[in-house]
Design a protein around this motif. Sequence first.
Motif, short mmCIF file in Angstrom:
data_model
loop_
_atom_site.label_atom_id
_atom_site.label_comp_id
_atom_site.label_asym_id
_atom_site.label_seq_id
_atom_site.Cartn_x
_atom_site.Cartn_y
_atom_site.Cartn_z
N LYS A 109 -11.01 28.63 55.45
CA LYS A 109 -12.30 28.37 54.65
C LYS A 109 -12.44 28.07 53.29
N TRP A 110 -11.97 27.35 52.73
CA TRP A 110 -11.83 27.65 51.21
C TRP A 110 -12.78 26.48 50.86
N ILE A 111 -13.69 25.99 50.08
CA ILE A 111 -14.47 25.21 49.76
C ILE A 111 -15.31 24.75 47.84
N PRO A 112 -14.11 23.66 47.53
CA PRO A 112 -14.67 23.20 46.39
C PRO A 112 -16.04 23.33 45.89
N GLU A 113 -16.34 24.36 45.03
CA GLU A 113 -17.72 24.75 43.92
C GLU A 113 -18.62 24.96 45.05
N ARG A 114 -17.81 25.71 45.82
CA ARG A 114 -18.99 26.84 46.41
C ARG A 114 -19.62 27.95 45.80
N ASN A 115 -20.53 28.58 46.26
CA ASN A 115 -20.70 29.74 45.43
C ASN A 115 -20.30 30.55 46.67
N ILE A 116 -20.77 32.10 45.29
CA ILE A 116 -19.92 33.36 45.99
C ILE A 116 -21.30 34.63 45.86
N PHE A 117 -20.66 35.43 46.00
CA PHE A 117 -21.78 36.73 46.50
C PHE A 117 -20.81 37.93 45.30
N ASP A 118 -22.32 38.53 44.35
CA ASP A 118 -21.96 39.05 43.76
C ASP A 118 -21.19 40.91 44.88
N VAL A 159 -13.13 32.21 49.99
CA VAL A 159 -12.79 32.45 51.15
C VAL A 159 -13.78 33.71 51.50
N ALA A 160 -13.71 34.46 51.36
CA ALA A 160 -15.02 35.69 52.11
C ALA A 160 -15.68 35.36 52.10
N SER A 161 -16.52 34.41 50.51
CA SER A 161 -18.33 34.16 50.87
C SER A 161 -18.35 33.03 51.59
N SER A 162 -17.88 32.09 52.52
CA SER A 162 -17.38 31.12 53.20
C SER A 162 -17.37 31.46 54.29
N GLU A 163 -16.33 32.92 55.17
CA GLU A 163 -16.17 33.94 56.46
C GLU A 163 -16.93 34.36 57.18
N ALA A 172 -8.38 41.05 55.37
CA ALA A 172 -7.24 40.58 56.19
C ALA A 172 -6.85 39.32 54.60
N ILE A 173 -8.10 38.86 53.91
CA ILE A 173 -7.45 37.61 53.99
C ILE A 173 -6.58 37.55 53.11
N MET A 174 -6.63 38.61 52.38
CA MET A 174 -5.30 38.53 51.23
C MET A 174 -3.93 38.55 51.68
N SER A 175 -4.06 39.29 52.66
CA SER A 175 -2.85 40.12 53.26
C SER A 175 -2.03 38.29 54.05
N PHE A 176 -3.11 37.99 54.53
CA PHE A 176 -2.88 36.20 54.88
C PHE A 176 -2.43 35.77 53.98
#
Length: 421
Positions: free
Chosen positions: A246-255, A194-198, A214-218
């Motif tokens: 926004k959660w996206i199946p198989e999307r990449n994340i960032f380090d 979600v964080a990588s998407s938003e 904020a994402i985790m608390s929600f």
Amino acid sequence: MSQLRAMQTEAVDRGTLQINVTSSVNAFPVERAEISISYTGVPESTLEKIQTDSSGQTETIELAAPPEEWSLDIEEDRQPYSEYTLSIKAPGFEPVNIAGTEILANVKAIQNIQMKPADVSGEEDQVFVIPAHTLYGDYPPKIAEAEIKPVTETGEIVLSRVVVPEYIVVHDGSPRDSTATNYYVKYKDYIKNVASSEIYATWPENTIRANVLAIMSFTLNRVYTEWYRNKGYDFTITSSTAFDHKWIPERNIFDSISVIVDELFADYLSRPNVRQPILTQYCDGRRVSCPNWLTQWGSKALGDQGLTAIEILRYYYGDDMYINTAQEISGIPSSWPGYTLEQGASGEKVLQMQEQLRVISEAYPAIPKVEADGIYGPATAQAVEKFQSVFGLPVTGTVDYSTWYKISEIYVGVSRIAELV
């Protein structure tokens, strides 16, 4: 095609990409998986061909990306990331194709891929198309809700305290879309996705921290209040920005995002005398305004000014907001000892960590096998360093909070302790 060529021409910066491939059945790494990389939209023109090692990982490669400034300036209206298509093949597994892996300038992208064992029925390749990032694409804004949910009305609140779940069930659509698929997703993987998407991973560290909190608390509010299950649904949260994140199946994340989530994953936001995590809603602050909520671009500006994560959050949500930590983390064999394990340490916690590392090393042979003697010596430190390198943690050779829970997470995965019911 002209737009694609223009984007490629303007991709004057460089980002990096590492691909991690595991089996969907037992979480073991997939060795000798072959990956072809091309620009999305030009799949016939291969840019790179790479292969996974015994840890299921590729080398980290450089790829072209647009200028970093495009992801840092709210006035910019150009796509700040380049998109690549990955074609993954491995003996004994169904091929996977992912279109739209995002590369940002000067940031490491991590593409995690789970491959299904080959089906003799000849099932077609798995194909995933990653849609636009929420700060660049067009998504519906959040429908406002009360930030604290009533817990005395109909519907039983089954949790007596805040628990970080091992898995959550994500409904990939709006709540009433009965055709949408439900996915079982590890909690930390969900937050990273979600964080990588938003937000953009190029933003200041404290801005990323504030948004992750904020994402985790929600999310933990949805878990704690059993919000959707009390409405008769069989999932925890949706992937609709109108209702959740926004959660996206198989999307990449960032380090830069992954490391922060590993550090903060048990935290959430509280107000005095309120037991439940606060439903911290937000908007982008560019296309949509939302008084009294965090705005993502606004939080970036505050991070640029040097504000801490809690200062950013209080700027939007008020001075009575504070960071709390969950009392329970599910799906792990034993909790963190409360202090960093390092050379010279000894005892039951060291022994447990060593035993888990030995199990992990059976699946990941690049990690040296250690003697489980309860004494943290140089050999244990060397094994920890390799573990941290493989799983994207700061390489220190010591077992801090993040490393302890990552060891537990990987141990649970490869030892098949965590079975979904």
